[in-house]
Design an enzyme around this catalytic site. Structure first.
Site, PDB file in Angstrom:
ATOM      1  N   ASP A  77       0.713  -1.167  -0.020  1.00  0.00           N
ATOM      2  CA  ASP A  77       0.055  -0.124   0.147  1.00  0.00           C
ATOM      3  C   ASP A  77       0.728   1.244  -0.123  1.00  0.00           C
ATOM      4  OD1 ASP A  77      -2.276   1.358   0.063  1.00  0.00           O
ATOM      5  OD2 ASP A  77      -3.018   0.985   2.284  1.00  0.00           O
ATOM      6  N   GLU A 180      -3.281  -0.257  -8.396  1.00  0.00           N
ATOM      7  CA  GLU A 180      -4.019   0.985  -8.096  1.00  0.00           C
ATOM      8  C   GLU A 180      -3.292   2.059  -8.235  1.00  0.00           C
ATOM      9  OE1 GLU A 180      -6.725   0.486  -4.841  1.00  0.00           O
ATOM     10  OE2 GLU A 180      -6.130   2.366  -3.973  1.00  0.00           O
TER      11      GLU A 180
END
Ligand code: ZN
Length: 387
Positions: A77, A180
């Site tokens: 992340d 992402e």
């Protein structure tokens, strides 16, 4: 099976302690969501003192113990630079969230035309204006004129380039992965028209992304419900969803997604299956709820340390809690329902783990059933509103 989740609706369960996955599994079983059981940013790893491999091993152990046989993912992340990639690739992560926020020009929203013209000079303006101006039909997300296109280009142009660089580097290291791009931590919101620009440019430049996290209007603070105008958000989320279905190749991603109970019905309605939600610190807060009930001395120490460290530790987070508004109560578990106490405890997790990590972990092992039940109830509440 650890695998990319592609366009399945998905839910991210960050686990800062390495002990929460059993509760996450209990909650996500029999929902439509494909889970991410390992999800940690570089910032979190720095504060918890864990490596990408340790985070992965903890999740795997719990997945094996619970005999979870369905697909699950592991999210590296908020990666900021290409140097962040290798340890996550080596540990087998399947989902890579690239955060080019440092390359977003937040001033572009307010710059004068003269300044914008100067700043846009380096971009391939002729090509961009041929692509994005004079579009025939106005869409629900709006239409570019020269000024809005200049603002979007200045604001996101370099960030998009950085995402392209990250994608190319990752493609050299790995065959299949979820990718992402997140700009959720920037100062100014991403308009639906800017969302369209980002998605269009990434697609044009060959980035195969499976989710995108715009910065939405209002405030999505950590571990607490949405702060802002829900009607305005409702209208805005519908436009973002329209952009997403126009492309049909990726999901919308909601970061700081825990405890946004007033927002879930809206994203369930508009985003439908093209949805990814990330949570992390709320599982740590559920751990503290267990301690507040069963290990009050330790909880009091963590609380006192949090008060001491809050002003310093909150710097890299969007939070608005005030220490002088903390409740005065002997009912310790009730603190975990208070806005100010939740945010204070949420952002000081690194300090708490540095000082009391071993004690926190051993207490949670001792009260494993209570932790699992607390997590399951807490996430049932999330997931039932996202149906
Ligand atoms: Zn985020």
């Amino acid at each position: 099976m650890l695998t990319p989740l592609s366009l399945s609706p998905s839910f991210g369960f960050g686990d800062r302690l390495g002990l929460a996955t059993p509760g996450h599994i209990a909650a996500v079983r029999s929902t439509k969501f494909a889970p991410i059981f390992a999800q940690q940013s570089v910032r979190e790893n720095t504060r918890t003192g864990r490596t990408p491999q340790q985070v992965m091993d903890d999740a795997k152990r719990a997945v094996d113990a619970a005999q979870w046989g369905a697909p699950w993912g592991a999210d590296a992340d908020h990666l900021k630079t290409v140097d962040d990639l290798p340890p996550f690739v080596e540990a087998g992560y399947t989902f890579f969230t690239v955060d080019p926020g440092d390359h977003v020009d937040n001033a572009a929203d307010a710059d004068s035309l003269a300044v914008l013209e100067q700043k846009v000079a380096g971009a391939n303006w002729d090509q961009l204006s041929a692509l994005y101006l004079h579009q025939k039909r106005e869409q629900v997300w709006g239409q570019f004129d020269a000024e809005t296109l200049m603002r979007a280009t200045v604001k996101y142009g370099r960030a998009i380039q950085h995402a392209v660089t990250m994608f190319k580097r990752l493609s050299e290291m790995k065959d299949e992965f979820d990718f992402e791009m997140s700009v959720d931590e920037t100062d100014s919101p991403t308009t639906p028209l800017e969302h369209f620009f980002i998605a269009s440019e990434l697609t044009r430049l060959g980035v195969r992304f499976t989710s995108l996290a715009p910065r939405f209007i209002g405030r999505f603070e950590k571990g607490v419900d949405y702060l802002g105008d829900l009607d305005a958000l409702d209208a805005e989320l519908a436009k973002h969803a329209a952009v997403t279905s126009h492309f049909g190749t990726y999901k919308l991603s909601l970061h700081s997604g825990s405890d946004k109970f007033s927002v879930y019905p809206l994203i369930a309605k508009h985003w439908r299956e093209r949805i990814h939600v990330k949570t992390a610190g709320t599982s740590y807060l559920e751990a503290l709820r267990v301690l507040a009930k069963h290990e009050t001395d330790l909880f009091m120490k963590i609380y006192a340390l949090g008060c001491e460290r809050y002003e310093e530790d909150k710097r890299t987070y969007h939070v608005s809690a005030k220490l002088d508004l903390l409740p005065n109560t002997d009912d310790l578990p009730s603190l975990l329902n208070d806005f100010h106490a939740r945010e204070m405890l949420h952002v000081t997790f690194g300090s708490a783990l540095a000082q009391f990590g071993a004690g926190i972990r051993s207490s949670l092992v001792k009260h494993a059933d209570a932790y699992q039940q607390g997590l399951q109830a807490h996430f049932d509440k999330h997931l039932s509103l996202l149906k």
